[in-house]
Design a protein around this motif. Structure first.
Motif, PDB file in Angstrom:
ATOM      1  N   PHE A 429     135.165 -37.168  81.987  1.00 26.33           N
ATOM      2  CA  PHE A 429     136.521 -37.216  82.542  1.00 26.33           C
ATOM      3  C   PHE A 429     136.847 -38.615  83.063  1.00 26.33           C
ATOM      4  CE2 PHE A 429     139.197 -36.926  86.340  1.00 26.33           C
ATOM      5  CZ  PHE A 429     140.344 -36.379  85.789  1.00 26.33           C
ATOM      6  N   GLU A 430     135.915 -39.225  83.796  1.00 29.43           N
ATOM      7  CA  GLU A 430     136.177 -40.572  84.320  1.00 29.43           C
ATOM      8  C   GLU A 430     136.327 -41.587  83.202  1.00 29.43           C
ATOM      9  OE1 GLU A 430     132.958 -41.325  86.929  1.00 29.43           O
ATOM     10  OE2 GLU A 430     133.656 -39.948  88.510  1.00 29.43           O
ATOM     11  N   ASN A 433     139.690 -40.933  81.529  1.00 28.90           N
ATOM     12  CA  ASN A 433     140.772 -41.321  82.437  1.00 28.90           C
ATOM     13  C   ASN A 433     140.932 -42.842  82.470  1.00 28.90           C
ATOM     14  OD1 ASN A 433     142.799 -41.098  84.344  1.00 28.90           O
ATOM     15  ND2 ASN A 433     141.390 -40.904  86.053  1.00 28.90           N
ATOM     16  N   GLN A 437     144.332 -44.699  81.194  1.00 32.89           N
ATOM     17  CA  GLN A 437     145.162 -45.585  82.020  1.00 32.89           C
ATOM     18  C   GLN A 437     145.398 -46.918  81.321  1.00 32.89           C
ATOM     19  OE1 GLN A 437     143.098 -45.862  85.738  1.00 32.89           O
ATOM     20  NE2 GLN A 437     143.537 -43.748  86.359  1.00 32.89           N
ATOM     21  N   GLN A 450     147.474 -41.182  85.010  1.00 32.48           N
ATOM     22  CA  GLN A 450     146.156 -40.724  85.388  1.00 32.48           C
ATOM     23  C   GLN A 450     146.013 -39.251  85.033  1.00 32.48           C
ATOM     24  OE1 GLN A 450     145.677 -41.036  89.615  1.00 32.48           O
ATOM     25  NE2 GLN A 450     147.442 -39.773  90.105  1.00 32.48           N
ATOM     26  N   LEU A 451     144.758 -38.834  84.872  1.00 33.65           N
ATOM     27  CA  LEU A 451     144.423 -37.439  84.656  1.00 33.65           C
ATOM     28  C   LEU A 451     143.922 -36.862  85.974  1.00 33.65           C
ATOM     29  CD1 LEU A 451     142.524 -37.749  81.252  1.00 33.65           C
ATOM     30  CD2 LEU A 451     144.927 -37.238  81.611  1.00 33.65           C
ATOM     31  N   ILE A 466     148.336 -34.014  83.541  1.00 27.66           N
ATOM     32  CA  ILE A 466     148.597 -35.396  83.128  1.00 27.66           C
ATOM     33  C   ILE A 466     149.769 -35.914  83.953  1.00 27.66           C
ATOM     34  CG2 ILE A 466     149.201 -36.906  81.204  1.00 27.66           C
ATOM     35  CD1 ILE A 466     148.042 -34.847  79.319  1.00 27.66           C
TER      36      ILE A 466
END
Length: 582
Positions: A429-430, A433, A437, A450-451, A466
């Motif tokens: 996820f990071e 994300n 971005q 950003q998520l 989102i």
């Protein structure tokens, strides 16, 4: 440029739409017709009507207008410089004329004062002459005296004329005054010409000033946009500060979570102690269950003995019934009467035969019958069934222990899998994300996105939201954006996933349909970067000419003849190499 020349070589210009009808069937692949009013007919059948506003045409018009404005600014600046020079020259000439006019006015004023003084002296002389004439008239009687007086008056008159200051310069001053007046008139005429030239230059300067005002207004609009961008930068700074504050709050929350985890560890230790205590109670309960099972076996043995006693009593009752029936038969056969009548006839009680009370025997018999009915039939396999049930109970206890061990192992495996899944999901996820971005900012030329994981603290159970903020807008959900913004945001997310975990093939179907030309160019630039950075091959389904021009190879269906479709493949890279070599 040569590239534009090659492109324009495939474009034909016609007067209007009527001239395009006989030429459409003759168009070859890549050729198109354009009318002077802006209509388009392409070789593959695609058409655009007149009056459509294209972003490219708007950009060309804006660029052309900017060039014209630049030329006009240069011309206006040159005209303004010339007008300033002419104005300076005219101002210098006007200053010279004004100096000459002031000098002439000074001379004229001095001459006027001298003339006034001469006129005053002349009036005084005329007064004196009148007085002398009166005196001459009054003395006309005496001729001698008159002559003498006349001579005297002539002498006095000459003396009076000689006594008037500046009387001899009166004629010269008049001539100087006339010359000064002529010089003043000439200076006025020259000043009038200079003022006419200044007026002409002023009109030219006003026209140039009008253009400069328009240019200044346009510059002010750009400065206003710059100020707005500055305000947006301040807003971004404010949001960055808010984000930092939120990050600080999240760090504090992390510390609180760590404290809560410590508390949970303490509670887990207490729960483990409780579990051990429960295990001890379970062992005691199992011991009690064993005792109950032993008691149950004793009860089963008692039931078996009771059943045996019931069987014995039933057999005895049947024997007694058979004996009674035999007695009644013999009584009937031998005495032709029943045993009760026979006892009354002979004077003895039937119950005294066995020495027991008949009523007691009947009651005992009925009790035995009820007990027999309650106990049911005798189970001769009770010991065998008890052994089988005991073996099954031991098997079930072993299986239960195995199942509890397996459940504990399975729960431990599930916990470890969940921990590893959370770690991997959080890392993925990071990474996605961060890529999202960066790609969002690149596609939109600014803004931020950003998520976010929502609805649960556990990443394995949370949903995905989102959040996007295009330039000039506020931060909002994806569903509140326009179609083109949603398409660009989704494209950024897809490419972020491919950067995090590249796949061999990616198919994009009409992604550029809701985008304008500028955003299509950004999409194509990002697509080139993705193709260069990853090993993914992108298959694009599109009808956009800009997108097709940026592809490496084109596949399409054409209809060279009416009703006959044909697959066409074009290698654009090979075509470019061929054109370069040619």
């Amino acid at each position: 440029p040569p590239e534009l020349a090659r492109r324009l070589a495939q474009v034909g210009v016609i007067e209007d739409g009527a001239a395009a009808v006989p030429l459409l069937a003759k168009l070859r692949p890549g050729q198109r017709l354009v009318s002077l009013a802006g209509a388009l007919w392409r070789w593959d059948g695609y058409q655009e009507r007149e009056g459509r506003s294209e972003a490219a045409a708007a950009r060309l018009r804006a660029r052309r207008r900017a060039e014209d404005v630049a030329v006009e600014m240069k011309a206006a600046a040159a005209a303004a410089a010339a007008a300033d020079a002419a104005l300076a020259a005219a101002a210098a000439a006007a200053g010279t004329a004004q100096s000459a006019e002031r000098s002439a006015r000074t001379d004229r004023e001095a001459a006027a004062r001298a003339l006034a003084e001469a006129r005053g002296a002349l009036a005084a002389a005329e007064t004196a002459a009148s007085r002398l004439a009166g005196e001459a008239a009054s003395l006309a009687e005496a001729d001698a005296r008159l002559r003498a007086e006349r001579e005297r008056l002539a002498g006095e008159s000459a003396a009076a004329i000689a006594a008037v200051p500046g009387a001899d310069r009166l004629a010269g001053l008049s001539e100087a005054l006339a010359r000064a007046r002529s010089a003043a008139e000439a200076a006025r005429a020259e000043a009038a010409g200079a003022m006419a030239a200044v007026s002409t230059r002023q009109r030219e300067v006003e026209a140039a000033s009008t253009r400069l005002v328009a240019v200044a207004a346009e510059r002010q609009r750009w400065q206003a946009r710059l100020s707005a961008s500055g305000g947006q930068t301040a807003e971004l700074d404010r949001r960055r500060a808010a984000t930092e504050a939120e990050r600080t709050a999240l760090q504090a929350r992390d510390r609180a979570i760590a404290d809560e985890l410590a508390s949970l560890a303490t509670r887990a230790a207490a729960a483990a102690a409780a579990r051990r205590e429960a295990a001890d109670r379970l062992a005691g309960a199992e011991a009690a269950l064993a005792q109950l099972a032993s008691a149950a076996r004793g009860a089963d043995e008692a039931v078996a003995q009771a059943r045996e006693a019931r069987a014995s009593a039933r057999a005895e009752a049947e024997h007694q019934s058979a004996s009674r029936a035999e007695v009644e038969r013999q009584s009937g056969d031998r005495f032709q009467t029943s045993p009760p009548l026979l006892a009354a006839k002979f004077g003895f009680a039937v119950d005294s035969v066995n020495g027991d009370s008949a009523g007691e025997r009947g009651a005992a018999h009925e009790a035995l019958l009820a007990e027999r009915e309650r106990l049911g039939p005798v189970n001769l396999r009770a010991d065998i069934e008890l052994a089988e049930l005991s073996a099954q109970s031991e098997t079930f206890a072993l299986e239960k222990a195995e199942l509890e061990t397996a459940i504990a192992r399975l729960r431990g495996s599930i916990g470890s899998l969940n921990r590893e899944g959370r770690q991997r999901l959080q890392a993925a996820f990071e990474a996605v994300n961060a890529h999202f971005q960066t790609l969002f900012t690149e596609l939109f030329g600014g803004g931020e996105a950003q998520l976010a994981l929502i609805d649960a603290d556990d990443p394995l159970e949370a949903g995905l939201e989102i959040m996007a903020q295009p330039p000039g807008k506020k931060l909002q959900s994806l569903t509140l954006l326009s179609g083109g913004e949603q398409a660009l945001t989704a494209t950024a997310l897809i490419f972020a996933l491919f950067l995090a975990n590249p796949a061999p093939i990616c198919v994009l179907d009409e992604v550029d349909a809701p985008l304008d030309d500028a955003n299509v160019e950004r999409f194509c630039d990002l697509l080139d970067r993705m193709a260069a950075d990853t090993a993914t091959r992108f298959l694009i389904v599109t009808h956009n000419a800009v997108t097709m021009s940026r592809m490496h190879r084109l596949y399409g269906v054409t209809m060279a003849e009416a009703g006959v479709s044909q697959l066409v493949s074009v290698d654009l890279q090979a075509a470019e190499k061929l054109l370069v070599s040619a």
